[in-house]
Write a protein that holds these residues in place. Sequence first.
Motif, short mmCIF file in Angstrom:
data_model
loop_
_atom_site.label_atom_id
_atom_site.label_comp_id
_atom_site.label_asym_id
_atom_site.label_seq_id
_atom_site.Cartn_x
_atom_site.Cartn_y
_atom_site.Cartn_z
N TRP A 53 -13.47 -21.07 11.50
CA TRP A 53 -12.37 -19.55 10.65
C TRP A 53 -11.08 -19.85 10.32
O TRP A 53 -10.22 -20.04 9.65
CB TRP A 53 -12.46 -18.50 11.86
N GLU A 54 -10.37 -21.42 11.34
CA GLU A 54 -8.86 -21.82 10.70
C GLU A 54 -8.84 -22.56 9.92
O GLU A 54 -7.83 -22.67 9.32
CB GLU A 54 -8.78 -22.39 11.95
N ARG A 55 -10.33 -22.73 9.38
CA ARG A 55 -9.66 -23.26 7.88
C ARG A 55 -9.99 -22.57 6.63
O ARG A 55 -9.80 -23.06 5.86
CB ARG A 55 -10.78 -24.41 8.10
N LEU A 56 -9.95 -21.33 7.39
CA LEU A 56 -10.76 -20.75 5.72
C LEU A 56 -9.23 -19.59 5.71
O LEU A 56 -9.37 -18.90 4.30
CB LEU A 56 -11.05 -19.68 5.83
N GLY A 57 -8.29 -19.42 6.27
CA GLY A 57 -6.75 -18.73 5.49
C GLY A 57 -6.93 -17.38 6.61
O GLY A 57 -7.16 -17.77 8.25
N ALA A 58 -5.91 -17.22 6.04
CA ALA A 58 -5.88 -15.92 7.32
C ALA A 58 -6.83 -14.85 6.89
O ALA A 58 -8.14 -14.63 6.41
CB ALA A 58 -4.88 -14.30 5.91
N PRO A 59 -6.92 -13.97 8.51
CA PRO A 59 -8.26 -12.89 8.71
C PRO A 59 -8.70 -12.46 8.13
O PRO A 59 -10.43 -12.21 7.71
CB PRO A 59 -7.61 -12.45 10.18
N VAL A 60 -7.80 -11.87 6.79
CA VAL A 60 -8.34 -10.67 5.97
C VAL A 60 -8.81 -11.11 4.88
O VAL A 60 -9.87 -10.70 4.53
CB VAL A 60 -7.04 -10.03 5.59
N PHE A 61 -8.89 -12.65 4.31
CA PHE A 61 -10.11 -13.15 3.21
C PHE A 61 -10.97 -14.13 4.15
O PHE A 61 -12.25 -13.95 3.66
CB PHE A 61 -9.13 -14.24 2.60
N VAL A 62 -11.13 -14.00 5.22
CA VAL A 62 -12.24 -14.58 6.43
C VAL A 62 -13.16 -13.53 6.45
O VAL A 62 -14.18 -13.72 5.50
CB VAL A 62 -12.25 -15.10 7.31
N ARG A 63 -12.72 -12.39 6.28
CA ARG A 63 -13.54 -11.24 7.00
C ARG A 63 -14.34 -10.90 5.74
O ARG A 63 -15.60 -9.54 5.30
CB ARG A 63 -12.76 -9.64 7.44
N GLY A 64 -12.98 -10.72 4.06
CA GLY A 64 -14.24 -10.37 2.65
C GLY A 64 -14.86 -11.36 2.91
O GLY A 64 -16.04 -10.87 1.90
N GLN A 65 -15.14 -12.75 2.76
CA GLN A 65 -15.66 -13.08 2.44
C GLN A 65 -17.41 -13.43 2.92
O GLN A 65 -18.18 -13.61 2.86
CB GLN A 65 -15.67 -15.44 2.63
N LEU A 66 -16.85 -12.48 5.13
CA LEU A 66 -18.62 -12.46 5.50
C LEU A 66 -19.19 -11.42 4.94
O LEU A 66 -20.20 -11.89 4.18
CB LEU A 66 -17.92 -12.58 6.87
N ARG A 67 -18.22 -10.57 4.24
CA ARG A 67 -19.06 -9.34 4.07
C ARG A 67 -19.67 -9.71 2.89
O ARG A 67 -20.85 -8.87 2.33
CB ARG A 67 -18.00 -8.15 3.48
N SER A 68 -18.83 -10.44 1.27
CA SER A 68 -19.22 -10.98 0.33
C SER A 68 -20.80 -11.88 0.64
O SER A 68 -22.39 -11.60 0.12
CB SER A 68 -18.34 -11.76 -0.53
N TYR A 69 -20.51 -12.50 1.21
CA TYR A 69 -21.77 -13.03 1.80
C TYR A 69 -23.51 -12.38 2.13
O TYR A 69 -24.23 -12.69 2.20
CB TYR A 69 -21.81 -14.85 2.59
N ALA A 70 -22.91 -11.94 3.35
CA ALA A 70 -23.83 -11.02 3.66
C ALA A 70 -24.55 -9.87 2.94
O ALA A 70 -25.47 -9.64 2.61
CB ALA A 70 -23.22 -9.73 4.90
N ARG A 71 -23.10 -9.47 1.56
CA ARG A 71 -24.02 -8.57 1.03
C ARG A 71 -24.92 -9.13 -0.14
O ARG A 71 -25.97 -8.43 -0.77
CB ARG A 71 -22.48 -7.95 -0.14
N LEU A 72 -24.88 -10.65 -0.26
CA LEU A 72 -25.99 -11.14 -1.27
C LEU A 72 -26.52 -11.51 -0.28
O LEU A 72 -28.14 -11.18 -1.18
CB LEU A 72 -25.03 -12.21 -1.91
N LEU A 73 -27.18 -11.82 0.88
CA LEU A 73 -28.53 -12.23 1.86
C LEU A 73 -28.78 -10.73 1.66
O LEU A 73 -29.94 -10.87 2.47
CB LEU A 73 -27.61 -12.79 2.73
#
Length: 287
Positions: A53-73
Motif C-alpha cells: 500500500w505504501e507505494r500507491l499513495g494516500a489510503p483513500v486512493f488505495v481503497r478506491g483502486q481495490l474496490r474497482s478491481y473487486a468490482r471488475l472481478l
Amino acid sequence: MIDDQTVNAFEAATGCGARLAQARQAAGLTLEAVGQQLHMPVQVLKSLEAEQWERLGAPVFVRGQLRSYARLLKIDLGDVLDQAQIGPVVPPQLVSHTHTPRARRIAESLGRRVLYVGITAVLAVPVWFATRGHFDGSADSPNTASLDVIPAAMPVAGGPAPTATPEAAPVAAVAAAPSAPYLASLTPVPRPATTAPAPAGAMELQFKGDSWVDIAAPDGSTVEKALIKSGETRSFNPGQVGRMVLGNASAVEVQQAGTIVDLSPYQRANVARFTVSSDGSVAPVPH
C-alpha cells in the motif's frame, strides 16, 4: 464463470491482494488485460495484489483502486478490506488564516496616513520657505529710484541734496538708507507737459508720435537727449537752444512765435537737423 467453490476458495484467502490475484487467475485474465479495462498501470495492479500500500499513495486512493478491481472481478472483499492495514481515511484539516483584529487594521491604516503626511511635509516645507520670498512684499525688499531724480529724503554723500531740474544730468550715485536701500533704475522719469504759456519768440515742439531728440544749447552743452513720447510738448526760450536733431521728424510740429516751421528743407530720411539763432530763426546745419 466463477462457481461457488471458487468463491469459497477466495474467501479462504487471508488478504485483499491474495483474493484479487486468485480471482483474476480463475477468470483467466492477465495483468495487462485488467489494466486496459481499469485504465491502471500494471505496476499499480501488482502493488495491489502484493498489498504494497505504501507505494500507491494516500489510503483513500488505495481503497478506491481495490474496490474497482473487486468490482471488475465481481467479488466482494467485505470485512477483509476493513481489516486491511491500509490506514484510515482522515479528512483534511482546515487551518484558519490569521485573523487581524479591527482595531489593529485601523491603527495600521492611520499609521500609513501619518507617514504619508510626514513625508509630504518634509518635502513641501523647504520648498515653501525657499519660494516665499518671491511672493511676500516684506519691508526688507529694496526700493527703486530713477537715476534722473534724487529722492527728497535721501541726502547725497558729501553735501546737501541738489534740486532736480529737467536739464540736470543723471545722478550716478545716491546714499542708501540703512532700513530701506534704494536701487538705481534706468527707467526714465517722464517730464511733465508744459502748461505755462510760451513767452514771445519761444520755440514750441508738439510731438504727434514718438521721436528721438538731441537738443543742444548755443555753447554746445546738452539741453535734452531722450526719446519723447507721443502727446508731449517742449518749449524753449529765445537763446536757450542752438541746435536740434529730431528723429521721426514727420511726427513733430515745430512752431516759432506761433508760426509752424516747415522742416522739409532740413529733413533727410525722416531726420531733421537745423540750428536756432538767438532770435529764434531756423537755419540748416552748416556742413
